[in-house]
Design a protein around this motif. Sequence first.
Motif, PDB file in Angstrom:
ATOM      1  N   GLU A   1      41.187  -3.917  36.065  1.00 58.18           N
ATOM      2  CA  GLU A   1      43.075  -4.195  36.426  1.00 58.18           C
ATOM      3  C   GLU A   1      43.485  -5.774  36.537  1.00 58.18           C
ATOM      4  O   GLU A   1      44.620  -5.783  36.237  1.00 58.18           O
ATOM      5  CB  GLU A   1      43.632  -3.396  36.982  1.00 58.18           C
ATOM      6  N   ALA A   2      43.010  -5.549  38.040  1.00 56.95           N
ATOM      7  CA  ALA A   2      43.352  -7.165  38.988  1.00 56.95           C
ATOM      8  C   ALA A   2      42.887  -7.987  38.219  1.00 56.95           C
ATOM      9  O   ALA A   2      43.890  -9.424  38.004  1.00 56.95           O
ATOM     10  CB  ALA A   2      43.095  -6.354  40.465  1.00 56.95           C
ATOM     11  N   PHE A   3      41.254  -8.054  37.538  1.00 57.97           N
ATOM     12  CA  PHE A   3      41.066  -9.457  36.388  1.00 57.97           C
ATOM     13  C   PHE A   3      42.205  -9.728  35.872  1.00 57.97           C
ATOM     14  O   PHE A   3      42.667 -10.178  35.203  1.00 57.97           O
ATOM     15  CB  PHE A   3      40.294  -8.892  36.431  1.00 57.97           C
ATOM     16  N   VAL A   4      42.420  -8.238  34.577  1.00 60.32           N
ATOM     17  CA  VAL A   4      43.112  -8.472  33.699  1.00 60.32           C
ATOM     18  C   VAL A   4      44.785  -9.305  34.412  1.00 60.32           C
ATOM     19  O   VAL A   4      45.326  -9.876  33.388  1.00 60.32           O
ATOM     20  CB  VAL A   4      43.389  -7.454  32.948  1.00 60.32           C
ATOM     21  N   LYS A   5      45.443  -8.705  35.039  1.00 61.14           N
ATOM     22  CA  LYS A   5      46.574  -9.152  35.699  1.00 61.14           C
ATOM     23  C   LYS A   5      47.050 -10.321  36.273  1.00 61.14           C
ATOM     24  O   LYS A   5      47.569 -11.192  35.308  1.00 61.14           O
ATOM     25  CB  LYS A   5      46.484  -8.202  36.716  1.00 61.14           C
ATOM     26  N   ALA A   6      45.198 -11.133  36.438  1.00 63.70           N
ATOM     27  CA  ALA A   6      45.569 -12.038  37.240  1.00 63.70           C
ATOM     28  C   ALA A   6      44.745 -12.565  36.054  1.00 63.70           C
ATOM     29  O   ALA A   6      45.099 -14.600  36.138  1.00 63.70           O
ATOM     30  CB  ALA A   6      44.470 -12.521  37.907  1.00 63.70           C
ATOM     31  N   ASN A   7      44.132 -12.835  34.970  1.00 65.94           N
ATOM     32  CA  ASN A   7      43.720 -13.554  34.045  1.00 65.94           C
ATOM     33  C   ASN A   7      44.633 -13.678  32.356  1.00 65.94           C
ATOM     34  O   ASN A   7      43.199 -12.541  31.611  1.00 65.94           O
ATOM     35  CB  ASN A   7      42.581 -13.619  34.122  1.00 65.94           C
ATOM     36  N   PRO A   8      45.839 -13.189  32.336  1.00 64.40           N
ATOM     37  CA  PRO A   8      46.542 -11.984  30.841  1.00 64.40           C
ATOM     38  C   PRO A   8      45.336 -12.802  29.611  1.00 64.40           C
ATOM     39  O   PRO A   8      45.601 -12.381  28.358  1.00 64.40           O
ATOM     40  CB  PRO A   8      48.322 -12.850  30.694  1.00 64.40           C
TER      41      PRO A   8
ATOM     42  N   PHE B   1      31.449 -19.346  27.812  1.00 65.11           N
ATOM     43  CA  PHE B   1      33.107 -18.447  26.893  1.00 65.11           C
ATOM     44  C   PHE B   1      33.909 -19.736  28.104  1.00 65.11           C
ATOM     45  O   PHE B   1      35.384 -19.307  27.303  1.00 65.11           O
ATOM     46  CB  PHE B   1      33.038 -16.884  27.569  1.00 65.11           C
ATOM     47  N   GLY B   2      33.883 -20.489  28.538  1.00 59.18           N
ATOM     48  CA  GLY B   2      35.037 -20.691  28.796  1.00 59.18           C
ATOM     49  C   GLY B   2      35.990 -19.760  30.022  1.00 59.18           C
ATOM     50  O   GLY B   2      35.691 -18.800  30.864  1.00 59.18           O
ATOM     51  N   GLU B   3      37.364 -20.030  29.513  1.00 56.71           N
ATOM     52  CA  GLU B   3      38.351 -18.997  29.917  1.00 56.71           C
ATOM     53  C   GLU B   3      38.107 -17.995  29.005  1.00 56.71           C
ATOM     54  O   GLU B   3      39.376 -16.672  29.713  1.00 56.71           O
ATOM     55  CB  GLU B   3      39.859 -19.713  30.655  1.00 56.71           C
ATOM     56  N   GLU B   4      37.795 -17.905  28.263  1.00 57.84           N
ATOM     57  CA  GLU B   4      38.250 -16.481  27.055  1.00 57.84           C
ATOM     58  C   GLU B   4      37.407 -15.575  28.064  1.00 57.84           C
ATOM     59  O   GLU B   4      37.261 -14.657  27.519  1.00 57.84           O
ATOM     60  CB  GLU B   4      37.210 -17.010  25.800  1.00 57.84           C
ATOM     61  N   ILE B   5      36.554 -15.338  28.524  1.00 50.29           N
ATOM     62  CA  ILE B   5      35.088 -14.287  29.012  1.00 50.29           C
ATOM     63  C   ILE B   5      35.687 -14.347  30.922  1.00 50.29           C
ATOM     64  O   ILE B   5      34.821 -15.791  30.702  1.00 50.29           O
ATOM     65  CB  ILE B   5      34.348 -14.190  28.072  1.00 50.29           C
ATOM     66  N   GLY B   6      36.072 -13.817  31.217  1.00 50.88           N
ATOM     67  CA  GLY B   6      35.828 -13.092  32.708  1.00 50.88           C
ATOM     68  C   GLY B   6      34.846 -13.142  33.155  1.00 50.88           C
ATOM     69  O   GLY B   6      33.625 -13.179  32.576  1.00 50.88           O
TER      70      GLY B   6
END
Length: 423
Positions: free
Chosen positions: A183-190, A162-167
């Motif tokens: 929440e922290a992941f989403v904020k760090a990977n907008p 997925f590359g950077e599309e999916i963490g």
Amino acid sequence: MAANVRLLENRWDDGYAAGLDEPGKLLYRSNLLGADKRITNYGGGNTSAKVMETDPLTGGKVKVLWVKGSGGDVGTIKLDGFATLYQDKLESLKSIYKGVEDEDRMVGFLPHCTFNLNGRAASIDTPLHGFVPFTHVDHMHPDAIIAIAASKNSKELTQQIFGEEIGWLPWRRPGFQLGLDLEAFVKANPNAKGVVLESHGLFTWANDAKACYELTLEIINKAIVWFAEKTEGKTIFGGAVTQSLPVAERRAIAARLMPEIRGRIGREERKLGHFDDQDAVLEFVNSRDLRPLGALGTSCPDHFLRTKIRPLIVDFDPAKPDVDAIVASLDKALEDYRADYARYYNDCKHDNSPAMRDANPVIFLVPGVGLLSFARDKATARIASEFYVNAINVMRGASTVSEYQGLPEQEAFDIEYWLLEEA
């Protein structure tokens, strides 16, 4: 693309959806996702939407989290199956959270966030949806994604596919802290559109109901295609070491074994059985890796909550189909299984753990014949069988492209005997 790949079909009907409000679109999306067991198993996964509603107390507009309630099934859920919570009250719980040892206490605060006296209980996954800063969130358990999540190098596979599309996030038991992690992941990977949770499943998000639905399909389809290409022509489960018996003979053996097993495991509680000899099951029970993979146990919490952490593998040689010998061996096999389950319980229990539950197996695997599952009623036995087929699909994918890993026994126990998860 590899041959014979069956992709998930986009079944969204714009004309139908145009007449729905936001809760209606959430329900529509949920039912579409739950209609295909390749997306999520029965009772597994959850969906949510953050909706502006009129507060019955003030008459003003407030943001309300609609999220699948505890114990529901997204494929068959109705509107009354969703819990509704004031988003601001849910957010305010962060200020009183004391850490991972506080998980059980935090669940007790969820009813205090209820909007409009909704009696549907919110599940332990509520913070996972509430703290993701997008309007629509899907959490699914697709076999193709869990096969990635249950691989030894799942983080690397996630990035490769997925590359950077999916963490990717490491294993953590569902609850308040995992919500904060998301929440922290989403904020760090907008720019990320979702995340794979190790040994668990998939989260995806968007600000539109249709976009969220289509994104979930897109990500799962990408995994399906990747696995099809990587596994094409490869030996599965170490190859076959035995052959399936003819259909009529398989059914006859299952019919003979069913009452013999029921009589032995149903003395304290009535049991009903289900038999499954589909191709995926036969491929596994006939394989070289049946015993080592079966011993590792299942990975996704939803799997082992329905099937127990391990199956009982029946000692049977279909080349010499002596059913009387199987029947004669059942008492010892069950005795050994119960003893190992008691060992698992005693090794992992805590001072406040509930008493040990039924130590009998749920899943019986018979080489050359298939899978038998047992539960309190026929529907539950059938669902347990479906869940173990999901587990087989996960093991097939993970063990072919990497190394399959089940959850450690302590982690499995802490979920199996966690009253909040059982509820």
